[in-house]
Design a protein around this motif. Structure first.
Motif, PDB file in Angstrom:
ATOM      1  N   PHE A 161       0.853  -1.198   0.000  1.00  0.00           N
ATOM      2  CA  PHE A 161       0.000   0.000   0.000  1.00  0.00           C
ATOM      3  C   PHE A 161       0.880   1.236   0.000  1.00  0.00           C
ATOM      4  CE2 PHE A 161      -3.463  -2.528   0.294  1.00  0.00           C
ATOM      5  CZ  PHE A 161      -3.925  -2.933   1.538  1.00  0.00           C
ATOM      6  N   VAL A 162       0.734   2.068  -1.011  1.00  0.00           N
ATOM      7  CA  VAL A 162       1.456   3.337  -1.002  1.00  0.00           C
ATOM      8  C   VAL A 162       0.573   4.341  -0.271  1.00  0.00           C
ATOM      9  CG1 VAL A 162       2.393   5.203  -2.390  1.00  0.00           C
ATOM     10  CG2 VAL A 162       2.580   2.851  -3.189  1.00  0.00           C
ATOM     11  N   SER A 163       1.109   4.957   0.757  1.00  0.00           N
ATOM     12  CA  SER A 163       0.240   5.822   1.553  1.00  0.00           C
ATOM     13  C   SER A 163       0.911   7.127   1.914  1.00  0.00           C
ATOM     14  CB  SER A 163      -0.150   5.092   2.844  1.00  0.00           C
ATOM     15  OG  SER A 163       1.031   4.770   3.556  1.00  0.00           O
ATOM     16  N   GLU A 164       0.085   8.015   2.447  1.00  0.00           N
ATOM     17  CA  GLU A 164       0.581   9.284   2.950  1.00  0.00           C
ATOM     18  C   GLU A 164       0.095   9.367   4.394  1.00  0.00           C
ATOM     19  OE1 GLU A 164       0.118  12.823   0.247  1.00  0.00           O
ATOM     20  OE2 GLU A 164      -0.876  13.525   2.080  1.00  0.00           O
ATOM     21  N   VAL A 165       1.026   9.597   5.303  1.00  0.00           N
ATOM     22  CA  VAL A 165       0.656   9.594   6.715  1.00  0.00           C
ATOM     23  C   VAL A 165       1.090  10.909   7.346  1.00  0.00           C
ATOM     24  CG1 VAL A 165       0.818   8.310   8.871  1.00  0.00           C
ATOM     25  CG2 VAL A 165       1.106   7.111   6.701  1.00  0.00           C
ATOM     26  N   LYS A 166       0.139  11.563   8.024  1.00  0.00           N
ATOM     27  CA  LYS A 166       0.483  12.865   8.615  1.00  0.00           C
ATOM     28  C   LYS A 166       0.007  12.932  10.066  1.00  0.00           C
ATOM     29  CE  LYS A 166       0.861  16.313   5.051  1.00  0.00           C
ATOM     30  NZ  LYS A 166       0.385  15.737   3.782  1.00  0.00           N
ATOM     31  N   LEU A 167       0.731  13.717  10.835  1.00  0.00           N
ATOM     32  CA  LEU A 167       0.305  13.992  12.209  1.00  0.00           C
ATOM     33  C   LEU A 167      -0.753  15.091  12.151  1.00  0.00           C
ATOM     34  CD1 LEU A 167       3.279  14.454  14.726  1.00  0.00           C
ATOM     35  CD2 LEU A 167       1.408  12.870  14.894  1.00  0.00           C
ATOM     36  N   THR A 168      -1.928  14.826  12.731  1.00  0.00           N
ATOM     37  CA  THR A 168      -2.949  15.865  12.704  1.00  0.00           C
ATOM     38  C   THR A 168      -3.144  16.526  14.067  1.00  0.00           C
ATOM     39  OG1 THR A 168      -4.583  14.148  13.082  1.00  0.00           O
ATOM     40  CG2 THR A 168      -4.262  14.852  10.808  1.00  0.00           C
ATOM     41  N   LYS A 169      -2.888  15.778  15.132  1.00  0.00           N
ATOM     42  CA  LYS A 169      -3.067  16.357  16.459  1.00  0.00           C
ATOM     43  C   LYS A 169      -1.836  16.006  17.293  1.00  0.00           C
ATOM     44  CE  LYS A 169      -8.071  16.309  17.118  1.00  0.00           C
ATOM     45  NZ  LYS A 169      -8.645  15.422  16.112  1.00  0.00           N
ATOM     46  N   SER A 170      -1.476  16.895  18.182  1.00  0.00           N
ATOM     47  CA  SER A 170      -0.325  16.598  19.028  1.00  0.00           C
ATOM     48  C   SER A 170      -0.557  17.160  20.421  1.00  0.00           C
ATOM     49  CB  SER A 170       0.933  17.213  18.425  1.00  0.00           C
ATOM     50  OG  SER A 170       1.992  17.108  19.342  1.00  0.00           O
ATOM     51  N   GLU A 186      -2.434   4.161  -3.220  1.00  0.00           N
ATOM     52  CA  GLU A 186      -2.341   3.186  -4.296  1.00  0.00           C
ATOM     53  C   GLU A 186      -2.149   1.803  -3.723  1.00  0.00           C
ATOM     54  OE1 GLU A 186       0.762   4.846  -6.970  1.00  0.00           O
ATOM     55  OE2 GLU A 186       0.725   2.797  -7.769  1.00  0.00           O
ATOM     56  N   VAL A 187      -2.726   0.833  -4.412  1.00  0.00           N
ATOM     57  CA  VAL A 187      -2.437  -0.542  -4.024  1.00  0.00           C
ATOM     58  C   VAL A 187      -1.585  -1.124  -5.134  1.00  0.00           C
ATOM     59  CG1 VAL A 187      -3.429  -2.784  -3.474  1.00  0.00           C
ATOM     60  CG2 VAL A 187      -4.633  -0.701  -2.839  1.00  0.00           C
ATOM     61  N   LEU A 188      -0.362  -1.521  -4.786  1.00  0.00           N
ATOM     62  CA  LEU A 188       0.534  -2.019  -5.816  1.00  0.00           C
ATOM     63  C   LEU A 188       0.246  -3.483  -6.107  1.00  0.00           C
ATOM     64  CD1 LEU A 188       3.833  -0.518  -4.425  1.00  0.00           C
ATOM     65  CD2 LEU A 188       2.485   0.362  -6.316  1.00  0.00           C
ATOM     66  N   LYS A 189       0.381  -3.838  -7.378  1.00  0.00           N
ATOM     67  CA  LYS A 189       0.228  -5.260  -7.699  1.00  0.00           C
ATOM     68  C   LYS A 189       1.612  -5.859  -7.709  1.00  0.00           C
ATOM     69  CE  LYS A 189      -4.135  -6.188  -8.700  1.00  0.00           C
ATOM     70  NZ  LYS A 189      -4.768  -4.941  -8.597  1.00  0.00           N
ATOM     71  N   GLU A 190       1.735  -7.015  -7.133  1.00  0.00           N
ATOM     72  CA  GLU A 190       3.035  -7.671  -7.134  1.00  0.00           C
ATOM     73  C   GLU A 190       3.357  -8.085  -8.561  1.00  0.00           C
ATOM     74  OE1 GLU A 190       3.562  -9.165  -2.694  1.00  0.00           O
ATOM     75  OE2 GLU A 190       4.636  -9.939  -4.389  1.00  0.00           O
ATOM     76  N   SER A 191       4.554  -7.674  -9.024  1.00  0.00           N
ATOM     77  CA  SER A 191       4.900  -8.060 -10.386  1.00  0.00           C
ATOM     78  C   SER A 191       6.106  -8.981 -10.308  1.00  0.00           C
ATOM     79  CB  SER A 191       5.209  -6.834 -11.218  1.00  0.00           C
ATOM     80  OG  SER A 191       6.283  -6.145 -10.632  1.00  0.00           O
ATOM     81  N   TYR A 192       5.999 -10.062 -10.978  1.00  0.00           N
ATOM     82  CA  TYR A 192       7.115 -11.027 -10.968  1.00  0.00           C
ATOM     83  C   TYR A 192       7.826 -10.940 -12.292  1.00  0.00           C
ATOM     84  CZ  TYR A 192       4.536 -12.706  -6.989  1.00  0.00           C
ATOM     85  OH  TYR A 192       3.896 -12.783  -5.808  1.00  0.00           O
ATOM     86  N   LYS A 193       9.132 -10.852 -12.203  1.00  0.00           N
ATOM     87  CA  LYS A 193       9.893 -10.804 -13.455  1.00  0.00           C
ATOM     88  C   LYS A 193      10.240 -12.242 -13.822  1.00  0.00           C
ATOM     89  CE  LYS A 193      11.942  -6.275 -13.637  1.00  0.00           C
ATOM     90  NZ  LYS A 193      11.897  -5.717 -12.294  1.00  0.00           N
ATOM     91  N   ASP A 194      10.130 -12.500 -15.094  1.00  0.00           N
ATOM     92  CA  ASP A 194      10.517 -13.838 -15.551  1.00  0.00           C
ATOM     93  C   ASP A 194      12.021 -13.958 -15.528  1.00  0.00           C
ATOM     94  OD1 ASP A 194       7.876 -14.433 -17.913  1.00  0.00           O
ATOM     95  OD2 ASP A 194       8.366 -15.403 -16.011  1.00  0.00           O
TER      96      ASP A 194
END
Lengths: 197, 169
Positions: A161-170, A186-194
């Protein structure tokens, strides 16, 4: 299915995860909380002395967290006995109830989640990293707990999972607890190289 | 009682003299505050016998502020002497000046807390006050942004000292 994931249902379906979290926490080796607080405090102040720029320190903390998260997720999956998540709602609950409990010992909640599940907020009180800390005026923009954002991002990256994470409260900026917002881009698909070619 | 205190310069004998300061190793004041009566204090700067900023009245009060700093500085000798005679951190009264007493509290890290007061303050209260301030001081020390032996500028700490001091008056 999405209607079921709204607040009241989330509360009742989080119980099994909370149990998993407690069990995993009990199994983990513990260290003194003050040792963690003071080590992290020394780390942040040294970073500030070295970089002199609060924005850069925020970035560095996030990067460090990312490296930690990439490695942490394996230990997490091995020790926590969670099943794979079917929905993003479950992902959020696993992070909040099991992971945060297991590694930080805090009771974390998922306070809101978008309808597609890709954006959710985590919230917990008594952040062990910020105990006794008071931000001086020149570091008012410092995201002190930014390392946690990096950890979540790194861990999610390793499970595709490609994500963005931020602190909103402290707690250091006047809020009653620590708030983290996770947006799964984004959800990445696993790609296998031959290998043959 | 409050209106009596406002009459700075007149009726000085009715003013509650209560002055607290924390001195780090090397006789550097890191926190100074005027307690009881006059609102607000001043956070200590480094060294110096400059007048404390809390002068809320005429020149007479200003002079007294200078005197207070002088008295406390002189009391440090008394503290040094007493520190080696007892194992407890609370040193009771270490010095006298006219009708004013100086009580002290010394930690293992050579951080001294001095309280300038008149005889009307109860010793038990002073001991409790010192112990509570010491606990809050430890919390300031735990702040990674605080450099040891530097001036304490935390507004939270100052507020706590003021609220603890209300028990003394």
């Amino acid at each position: 299915k999405q209607a079921l994931a709204r607040q009241p249902e989330v509360m009742s379906s989080s119980k099994p995860y909370a149990r998993l979290g407690d069990v995993a926490f009990d199994k983990m080796e513990k260290i003194n909380a003050e040792l963690l607080t003071m080590t992290y405090g020394a780390l942040v102040t040294q970073l500030i002395k070295d970089y002199q720029d609060v924005g850069m320190v925020n970035q560095e903390l996030e990067k460090m967290g990312y490296n930690i998260g990439c490695r942490l997720v394996d230990e997490f999956l091995a020790k926590s006995n969670v099943d794979s998540c079917a929905t993003f709602q479950e992902t959020a609950l696993v992070i909040a109830k099991v992971a945060f409990k297991m590694f930080l010992g805090v009771n974390c909640d998922v306070t809101s989640q978008s309808s597609d599940g890709r954006r959710f907020d985590l919230y917990f009180k008594d952040n062990p990293l910020t105990q006794f800390v008071e931000l001086p005026p020149k570091c008012a923009d410092l995201d002190y707990s930014n390392i946690l954002c990096g950890v979540v991002r790194g861990a999610l990256q390793m499970v595709q999972f490609v994500s963005e994470v931020k602190l909103t409260k402290s707690e250091l900026k006047g809020d009653t607890g620590t708030g983290i917002r996770v947006t799964i881009k984004e959800v990445l698909k696993e790609s296998y190289k031959d290998d043959d070619e | 009682m409050a209106s009596l205190r406002r009459r700075a310069g007149e009726g000085k004998s009715q003013q509650r003299m209560l002055y607290f300061c924390i001195v780090a190793k090397g006789d550097v004041p890191i926190f100074e505050v005027q307690l009881g009566g006059h609102a607000g204090g001043s956070a200590g700067g480094s060294g110096g016998k400059g007048a404390a900023g809390a002068g809320s009245g005429g020149g007479g009060l200003q002079q007294k502020e200078d005197l207070v700093q002088f008295i406390l500085h002189a009391a440090l000798d008394g503290v040094e002497h007493k520190v080696w005679t007892t194992t407890s951190m609370y040193l009771k009264t270490v010095d006298k000046f006219n009708d004013l007493l100086v009580s002290a509290f010394a930690t293992a890290g050579h951080v001294k807390m001095l309280l300038l007061h008149d005889h009307r303050v109860d010793e038990g209260h002073i001991k409790a006050f010192f112990h509570d301030v010491h606990e809050h001081y430890l919390k300031v020390l735990m702040n990674p942004f605080y450099e040891k032996n530097s001036a304490i500028t935390s507004p939270v700490f100052e507020e706590r000292v003021h609220s603890l001091a209300r028990r003394l008056t």
